[in-house]
Each structure stands twice: as C-alpha cells, then as structure tokens.
Design an enzyme around this catalytic site. Sequence first.
Site, short mmCIF file in Angstrom:
data_model
loop_
_atom_site.label_atom_id
_atom_site.label_comp_id
_atom_site.label_asym_id
_atom_site.label_seq_id
_atom_site.Cartn_x
_atom_site.Cartn_y
_atom_site.Cartn_z
N ARG A 123 66.54 59.82 -6.80
CA ARG A 123 67.77 60.06 -7.18
C ARG A 123 68.84 58.86 -6.45
NH1 ARG A 123 66.68 66.40 -7.15
NH2 ARG A 123 65.36 65.47 -5.30
N ASP B 275 71.66 56.71 -5.18
CA ASP B 275 73.26 56.88 -5.06
C ASP B 275 73.88 55.83 -5.97
OD1 ASP B 275 73.56 59.14 -3.50
OD2 ASP B 275 73.72 58.00 -1.53
N TYR C 168 62.15 50.81 0.69
CA TYR C 168 63.38 50.64 0.52
C TYR C 168 63.67 49.38 1.31
CZ TYR C 168 64.81 55.25 -1.42
OH TYR C 168 64.75 55.94 -2.26
N ARG D 6 70.48 54.02 4.82
CA ARG D 6 71.51 53.63 5.07
C ARG D 6 72.20 53.95 6.32
NH1 ARG D 6 75.07 55.68 0.27
NH2 ARG D 6 76.75 54.71 1.54
#
Lengths: 260, 260
Positions: free
Chosen positions: A54, A56, A114, A201
């Site tokens: 999910r 951002d 990622y 992040r």
Amino acid sequence: MEKEVKRVKMIVAYDGTNYKGWQVQPNGITIEEVLNRHLSSLLGEEITVTGASRTDSGVHSLGNVAIFDTTTRMPADKISFALNQRLPEDIVVQDSCEVPADWHPRYQNSRKTYEYRILNRTFRMPTRRLDTYFYHHSLDVEKMSRAAVYLEGEHDFKSFCAVNAQVKTTVRTIYACSVTKADDIITIRVTGNGFLYNMVRIIAGTLIQVGGGQIEPEQIEQILAARDREAAGPTAPAHGLTMMGIEYMEEKDIDTQGVV
Amino acid sequence: MEKEVKRVKMIVAYDGTNYKGWQVQPNGITIEEVLNRHLSSLLGEEITVTGASRTDSGVHSLGNVAIFDTTTRMPADKISFALNQRLPEDIVVQDSCEVPADWHPRYQNSRKTYEYRILNRTFRMPTRRLDTYFYHHSLDVEKMSRAAVYLEGEHDFKSFCAVNAQVKTTVRTIYACSVTKADDIITIRVTGNGFLYNMVRIIAGTLIQVGGGQIEPEQIEQILAARDREAAGPTAPAHGLTMMGIEYMEEKDIDTQGVV
C-alpha cells in the site's frame, strides 16, 4: 446456475505523482480506486482489488501486485490488455493471470524490492524531477555502501519505522541493501521479506546523512540497537521511492532456503 | 552615463512535455517565452534570449544553450541561481557565464549531441512515458548499430530532412552515431556539427525500421544517396528526443581538426 468465481493476480506499474497513494481514501484519487472503477466497468460487476504494497502518496511502482475475484469469462491473461485500454497513461498493468482462490498477495512468503533514487548534483534536472529526490550536497557513495551492509540480515528495525505505525513485530529481514551510482543518480536498492511503515524512506534519509558525513557507517549498528525512531535519520521524500517488484516463494522454496 | 552591456550565456535544461517547443509562437507557451518573462522581471529590463537549438514541441533538453544581453550589475554566474528561484520546476538553468559581445550560439563551430530513447518492451512503463518512445515490437539492436555507422561522416542528409525545411545546404557531418541498450531502453546517440529539421527523429524512425527488419543496415547507403525524404523511415515522435548538450570549438580547435 451459479457463476464460477476466479481469482486474478495483476502486476501493476504506476507513476505515483498524481495519486494519493495506493489505498482508497477520502481526500484524493488513489491507484486502488482507479483500478476498481475501470475493472468494474470492464467486467460488468463490482470489483475490489487488494494490493500487496500500500504505497504512499507520490511513491512509484514498476511491479506492485494486486488480486481480485471475478465471475467474468474473459481469460485472466487477456484482462491486462483490455484494462490498459481504459486506464490513464500513468497506470499500466504489466501482466494478469489466474491464481488459486486462497492466494493472497500479503499473506505469503515473499521478497519485496524497493529502489530509492537520489539525484546528486549542483542543479536540479527537470526530466528526472518526478522519480528522483534532488540532493545538492555531495554524497560519499562508498560510505553509504558500507553503512548499507549493516542493515542486511534479520534485525529489529524499530528505529526505521514511523512512530505511529501499529505492528505486531518490528523484526524484519533485509536480504540485500546496496548503494550504487550511475551518472548523477545514486540508487539505494533494498530487498526484504517485508517493510515497516516508511522503512525504506527512513533508510534512505539515514544513508544520506552517512553520505554527508553526519553519521559514520559503523553507527548503523547503534541506531538499530537503539530501537528508537529518533536515533535514525529523517524520512526521505516519497517521490524518490519506487516499488520494483515482489517475488513470491513457493512452500518448497521456503523449506530449502539456505540449502540451495 | 551609459550603462555597460554584457552578453550572458546560459545552459538550459527542460522537460519539454508541457511546452510548445523552444521558439515563441502564438498558440502555446514556449521555453523561450518563459525565460524572457522571468529574466525581464529578475533583471528589471526587457530581455530577449536567443537559443542554439530551437527544439520542437515535446522535445527535452539537458543542455541547450541561450544568450541574452543585459545591463544588470548582477554577476553573470549568479544569474542562474536567482533565475532558478523564479522558473517553473520543469525548466532549470544549469550554468550562466559572461561571453564576448559577438559570441552567438548558432554562428559558431560546434558539436551538438542528441539522444533518442526507445522503451522496447511488451507493456508501457508509466514512469518513463514522458522521455521515451514506447515501441512494442522487438528490435534488433545489433542491426541498428550496424546501420548507424553508415550515417557517420559528411553526407548529404536530404533524405533525413523534413520536406518543408528551408536550408542552404543539406550537407552535415555526423561525428558519431551509436545504438545501445540498457534494460528495456534503447538509446540512439548522435553527435554532429548541425542537424536539419527533424533529422534526429527521422534517423530514429529509420533505425527503428532497421531494428524491425523492414530495412537492412546496408540500405542506409542507398537511402542517403536517394536525397529524397520518401526513401527514409517515418519521423519518430518528439517526446523520445533529448538535446544532450553543445560543445563549442575555439578557432584553434577548428584549424587542427583532423590533425590532432
């Protein structure tokens, strides 16, 4: 006669710039919502997708995974082509196929990858402004690479988790974390069995501080040990992040892990 | 007392997606127009820039060159920073410096480099939709590379020039033309002493036909010899094209060309 239900799995790529993330929410359009709307209109029944990651607001994807159940007679592998005709140009389904009725993209052993991209140069570069985070001060990639190694393995990543996140455990495994540079772009690539809220992040924000000399590579060990969000660096902006893909492991792969 | 006039040279990068090209024109906003407006307001006098490459609508740039004359007392090298504060995020000046009053970006011996990028895969990729041309059929990069070599050297490129172009001569020199592939992106990189209208896009359209097997690499010789736009392939779409940069040669470099 009851219609037969089948479960379809899709690989979904998107430019997250114009969306409020994946999950349906009241104040803005989301990827999930756009997929639901166009799938429902394509298949002539109410469709609700479930996503693996999910992401951002502003985060991009080359390979997020979503499933939905449908009674359509359209072959599962044809749905991607038909759906892409209807989707806006910033969302493109890369593949669709049928999976067993109990297959779920989140309750499954998987490896997610990622990439966080930093544009490291004096001036901004307009053509890469949407998928890289512009950082003007020079970064030491060698130091960042050394720091990344400390993140590999099974650790409690509480220091790398947004404080408001509700999770049972903050222990995760990172299989690989690398930092490479090509031209002006530094890429942090992380593969793990799962990620906490904002984890990649915060890793990026911390490695940027390592690259800038505010944190030494060895300090990553202490930051992990602290189990405190305050110990790590800031959360790097969303638009530098891209969900690259998810690899699902069969039960047999899990059994033989470390053996083969 | 008369104010002193100085000539300033700028390196201009832009994402051409939202512009009707470089040159001011009645039906849409252009790069030149945005630079004129913000420079005039920054320097408090009417400024008119002159560009080296008048790129078409949708074409991007990492290093176009522009000059303007000004009486400002602001140091030339500070103008880029001050101007970038005012420019929209899709136009960024990479450098500014003073040049002699008679220096002109077009009447000067130079080497321009362009890249044409083709996204060659089954499905579109949303994050690269603005700076690559999506081409679904598989392309033979090795054939494209062999064809590219025929374009190198001094030739009459009339076959690779838009029919409506008004030019004195269609003879140009291509110093290097290469075709490389990284992941799903094929890059055609061309360096030359000047380019005719649509020349790089026609080269790209022709090399795509070579990659698809419609044209054999050796046929490039005949296409050049035909001196007929009909002989070459189609004009590839603008958004795959990026102006990479311009290298200006000093007089002494010109004298020794071919010697060193």
